[in-house]
Design a protein around this motif. Structure first.
Motif, PDB file in Angstrom:
ATOM      1  N   GLY A 155       0.809  -1.216   0.000  1.00  0.00           N
ATOM      2  CA  GLY A 155       0.000   0.000   0.000  1.00  0.00           C
ATOM      3  C   GLY A 155       0.839   1.261   0.000  1.00  0.00           C
ATOM      4  O   GLY A 155       0.416   2.294  -0.524  1.00  0.00           O
ATOM      5  N   VAL A 156       2.055   1.185   0.556  1.00  0.00           N
ATOM      6  CA  VAL A 156       2.939   2.347   0.531  1.00  0.00           C
ATOM      7  C   VAL A 156       3.211   2.759  -0.915  1.00  0.00           C
ATOM      8  O   VAL A 156       3.212   3.943  -1.244  1.00  0.00           O
ATOM      9  N   VAL A 157       3.408   1.789  -1.778  1.00  0.00           N
ATOM     10  CA  VAL A 157       3.693   2.072  -3.186  1.00  0.00           C
ATOM     11  C   VAL A 157       2.415   2.450  -3.929  1.00  0.00           C
ATOM     12  O   VAL A 157       2.361   3.478  -4.601  1.00  0.00           O
ATOM     13  N   THR A 158       1.385   1.620  -3.823  1.00  0.00           N
ATOM     14  CA  THR A 158       0.183   1.838  -4.636  1.00  0.00           C
ATOM     15  C   THR A 158      -0.566   3.103  -4.220  1.00  0.00           C
ATOM     16  O   THR A 158      -0.958   3.905  -5.077  1.00  0.00           O
ATOM     17  N   PHE A 159      -0.760   3.303  -2.917  1.00  0.00           N
ATOM     18  CA  PHE A 159      -1.401   4.536  -2.466  1.00  0.00           C
ATOM     19  C   PHE A 159      -0.515   5.739  -2.793  1.00  0.00           C
ATOM     20  O   PHE A 159      -1.010   6.814  -3.135  1.00  0.00           O
ATOM     21  N   GLY A 160       0.793   5.549  -2.677  1.00  0.00           N
ATOM     22  CA  GLY A 160       1.725   6.624  -3.013  1.00  0.00           C
ATOM     23  C   GLY A 160       1.576   7.082  -4.451  1.00  0.00           C
ATOM     24  O   GLY A 160       1.652   8.284  -4.745  1.00  0.00           O
ATOM     25  N   LEU A 161       1.366   6.141  -5.362  1.00  0.00           N
ATOM     26  CA  LEU A 161       1.151   6.501  -6.771  1.00  0.00           C
ATOM     27  C   LEU A 161      -0.117   7.330  -6.955  1.00  0.00           C
ATOM     28  O   LEU A 161      -0.123   8.321  -7.693  1.00  0.00           O
ATOM     29  N   VAL A 162      -1.185   6.937  -6.276  1.00  0.00           N
ATOM     30  CA  VAL A 162      -2.432   7.715  -6.365  1.00  0.00           C
ATOM     31  C   VAL A 162      -2.191   9.126  -5.840  1.00  0.00           C
ATOM     32  O   VAL A 162      -2.626  10.109  -6.446  1.00  0.00           O
TER      33      VAL A 162
END
Length: 163
Positions: free
Chosen positions: A55-62
């Protein structure tokens, strides 16, 4: 105490996400707060468990792409980037749904059955939320392609006495 917090936060976050989508789907303003909350939660998960949370990566992209929208507008590239990032978040939640049996077995050592049910429902609900958000983001702001959009609206303003 941590389990009780999760039991409260998971449904509250999911409900907040859906309310945000309902109220702001046409503008996408729900995406940044939803992603920011999820990103902070992922960081807390990493600190507590000492394990990676995607989630650190995926939410970070959003977060990055929604901030780009604020500075560069809702360009075609930003539209695609936000939608792809939202699908990445959905894919992250889908990992729990797809691999539920081994995850359930592992978590059942330390979590109650109630927590496991809430967690699965939370992941399933948020997977759907992020898929819907990706779609709504992708189609927002586009002109209607319906053949009805060219109908002269003055034809629809007919008085009942005309019949």
């Amino acid at each position: 105490m941590g389990e009780l917090i999760g039991l409260c936060l998971m449904p509250a976050y999911a409900i907040g996400c859906w309310i945000g989508l309902y109220k702001n789907a046409d503008t996408g303003k729900h995406l940044l707060p939803a992603a920011l909350f999820g990103w902070i939660w992922a960081i807390i998960n990493i600190m507590r468990s000492k394990r990676i949370d995607l989630g650190v990566v995926t939410f970070g992209l959003v977060i990055i792409f929604t901030l780009l929208e604020r500075y560069h507008g809702f360009t075609r590239g930003v539209r695609w980037a936000i939608s792809a990032a939202a699908l990445a978040v959905a894919a992250n939640f889908s990992l729990v749904v797809v691999f539920w049996k081994p995850i359930q077995k592992d978590l059942s050592r330390s979590k109650s059955q109630l927590w496991l049910k809430v967690f699965f429902s939370y992941c399933l609900t948020l997977m759907i939320f992020w898929i819907v958000s990706a779609y709504k983001n992708f189609v927002r702001g586009e002109p209607s392609t319906s053949s009805y959009s060219s109908v002269n609206t003055s034809l629809l303003n007919v008085e009942s006495d005309d019949f």
